[in-house]
Design a protein around this motif. Structure first.
Motif, PDB file in Angstrom:
ATOM      1  N   PRO A  59      26.054  17.373 -54.058  1.00  0.00           N
ATOM      2  CA  PRO A  59      26.938  18.539 -54.197  1.00  0.00           C
ATOM      3  C   PRO A  59      28.217  18.457 -53.356  1.00  0.00           C
ATOM      4  O   PRO A  59      29.296  18.794 -53.833  1.00  0.00           O
ATOM      5  CB  PRO A  59      26.060  19.703 -53.756  1.00  0.00           C
ATOM      6  N   LEU A  60      28.103  17.972 -52.118  1.00  0.00           N
ATOM      7  CA  LEU A  60      29.291  17.873 -51.276  1.00  0.00           C
ATOM      8  C   LEU A  60      30.253  16.799 -51.798  1.00  0.00           C
ATOM      9  O   LEU A  60      31.471  16.976 -51.755  1.00  0.00           O
ATOM     10  CB  LEU A  60      28.900  17.591 -49.824  1.00  0.00           C
ATOM     11  N   GLU A  61      29.712  15.694 -52.317  1.00  0.00           N
ATOM     12  CA  GLU A  61      30.565  14.654 -52.896  1.00  0.00           C
ATOM     13  C   GLU A  61      31.305  15.172 -54.129  1.00  0.00           C
ATOM     14  O   GLU A  61      32.483  14.853 -54.330  1.00  0.00           O
ATOM     15  CB  GLU A  61      29.720  13.433 -53.284  1.00  0.00           C
ATOM     16  N   ASP A  62      30.620  15.974 -54.933  1.00  0.00           N
ATOM     17  CA  ASP A  62      31.258  16.569 -56.106  1.00  0.00           C
ATOM     18  C   ASP A  62      32.414  17.476 -55.684  1.00  0.00           C
ATOM     19  O   ASP A  62      33.492  17.441 -56.275  1.00  0.00           O
ATOM     20  CB  ASP A  62      30.216  17.352 -56.905  1.00  0.00           C
ATOM     21  N   GLN A  63      32.184  18.279 -54.677  1.00  0.00           N
ATOM     22  CA  GLN A  63      33.231  19.165 -54.176  1.00  0.00           C
ATOM     23  C   GLN A  63      34.400  18.355 -53.625  1.00  0.00           C
ATOM     24  O   GLN A  63      35.558  18.690 -53.861  1.00  0.00           O
ATOM     25  CB  GLN A  63      32.656  20.071 -53.097  1.00  0.00           C
ATOM     26  N   GLN A  64      34.094  17.289 -52.893  1.00  0.00           N
ATOM     27  CA  GLN A  64      35.150  16.458 -52.330  1.00  0.00           C
ATOM     28  C   GLN A  64      35.963  15.773 -53.431  1.00  0.00           C
ATOM     29  O   GLN A  64      37.192  15.673 -53.332  1.00  0.00           O
ATOM     30  CB  GLN A  64      34.559  15.428 -51.376  1.00  0.00           C
ATOM     31  N   ALA A  65      35.297  15.325 -54.481  1.00  0.00           N
ATOM     32  CA  ALA A  65      36.014  14.718 -55.604  1.00  0.00           C
ATOM     33  C   ALA A  65      36.929  15.742 -56.280  1.00  0.00           C
ATOM     34  O   ALA A  65      38.081  15.443 -56.606  1.00  0.00           O
ATOM     35  CB  ALA A  65      35.017  14.145 -56.617  1.00  0.00           C
ATOM     36  N   GLY A  66      36.422  16.945 -56.457  1.00  0.00           N
ATOM     37  CA  GLY A  66      37.252  18.007 -57.032  1.00  0.00           C
ATOM     38  C   GLY A  66      38.445  18.330 -56.154  1.00  0.00           C
ATOM     39  O   GLY A  66      39.559  18.546 -56.646  1.00  0.00           O
ATOM     40  N   GLY A  67      38.221  18.359 -54.840  1.00  0.00           N
ATOM     41  CA  GLY A  67      39.323  18.610 -53.908  1.00  0.00           C
ATOM     42  C   GLY A  67      40.374  17.514 -53.964  1.00  0.00           C
ATOM     43  O   GLY A  67      41.573  17.789 -53.939  1.00  0.00           O
ATOM     44  N   LEU A  68      39.919  16.270 -54.053  1.00  0.00           N
ATOM     45  CA  LEU A  68      40.868  15.154 -54.155  1.00  0.00           C
ATOM     46  C   LEU A  68      41.685  15.223 -55.441  1.00  0.00           C
ATOM     47  O   LEU A  68      42.892  14.966 -55.435  1.00  0.00           O
ATOM     48  CB  LEU A  68      40.133  13.816 -54.076  1.00  0.00           C
ATOM     49  N   ILE A  69      41.024  15.560 -56.545  1.00  0.00           N
ATOM     50  CA  ILE A  69      41.740  15.696 -57.821  1.00  0.00           C
ATOM     51  C   ILE A  69      42.763  16.820 -57.733  1.00  0.00           C
ATOM     52  O   ILE A  69      43.892  16.697 -58.203  1.00  0.00           O
ATOM     53  CB  ILE A  69      40.744  15.916 -58.971  1.00  0.00           C
ATOM     54  N   MET A  70      42.371  17.910 -57.127  1.00  0.00           N
ATOM     55  CA  MET A  70      43.266  19.051 -56.978  1.00  0.00           C
ATOM     56  C   MET A  70      44.424  18.727 -56.029  1.00  0.00           C
ATOM     57  O   MET A  70      45.541  19.211 -56.208  1.00  0.00           O
ATOM     58  CB  MET A  70      42.466  20.229 -56.444  1.00  0.00           C
ATOM     59  N   TRP A  71      44.182  17.893 -55.067  1.00  0.00           N
ATOM     60  CA  TRP A  71      45.159  17.604 -54.041  1.00  0.00           C
ATOM     61  C   TRP A  71      46.148  16.518 -54.476  1.00  0.00           C
ATOM     62  O   TRP A  71      47.361  16.732 -54.435  1.00  0.00           O
ATOM     63  CB  TRP A  71      44.403  17.164 -52.803  1.00  0.00           C
TER      64      TRP A  71
END
Length: 110
Positions: A59-71
């Motif tokens: 779950p944390l890796e998924d959130q981090q990937a989403g944050g990177l895409i957003m960033w």
């Protein structure tokens, strides 16, 4: 789509400066949110926890990937859009200056 439409088409040519400002402020706050999601130490949206194993992520890796895409990639889209609006704003200024010179009957020396 409504956001992009409002930037490029809704206000016409008289609002390029405001559109550049809106795009800049949106880019700043979405980049900050993306960075915060990327570096968060806990999962912010626990409702998505059951969906992450299907992608082979924690779950944390998924959130981090989403944050990177957003960033990063989304930030580049904002930069390209902002540069396009700024270039069009400059072109519009040139067109207005040429029209004013033409109306005054003076020769334009460049």
């Amino acid at each position: 789509m409504l956001f992009w439409w409002s930037l490029f088409y809704a206000h016409g040519k008289s609002r390029y400066g405001a559109s550049v400002l809106y795009l800049f402020t949106t880019a700043v706050h979405t980049s900050i949110l993306g960075a915060l999601l990327t570096f968060a130490l806990i999962v912010w949206y626990p409702d998505y926890i059951p969906t992450t194993p299907a992608w082979g992520l924690k779950p944390l890796e998924d959130q981090q990937a989403g944050g990177l895409i957003m960033w990063i990639p989304a930030g580049l889209v904002y930069v390209v859009g902002g540069l396009a609006l700024f270039a069009e704003w400059l072109r519009e200024g040139d067109r207005l200056a040429e029209a004013a010179i033409h109306r005054s009957g003076r020769k334009y020396a460049a």
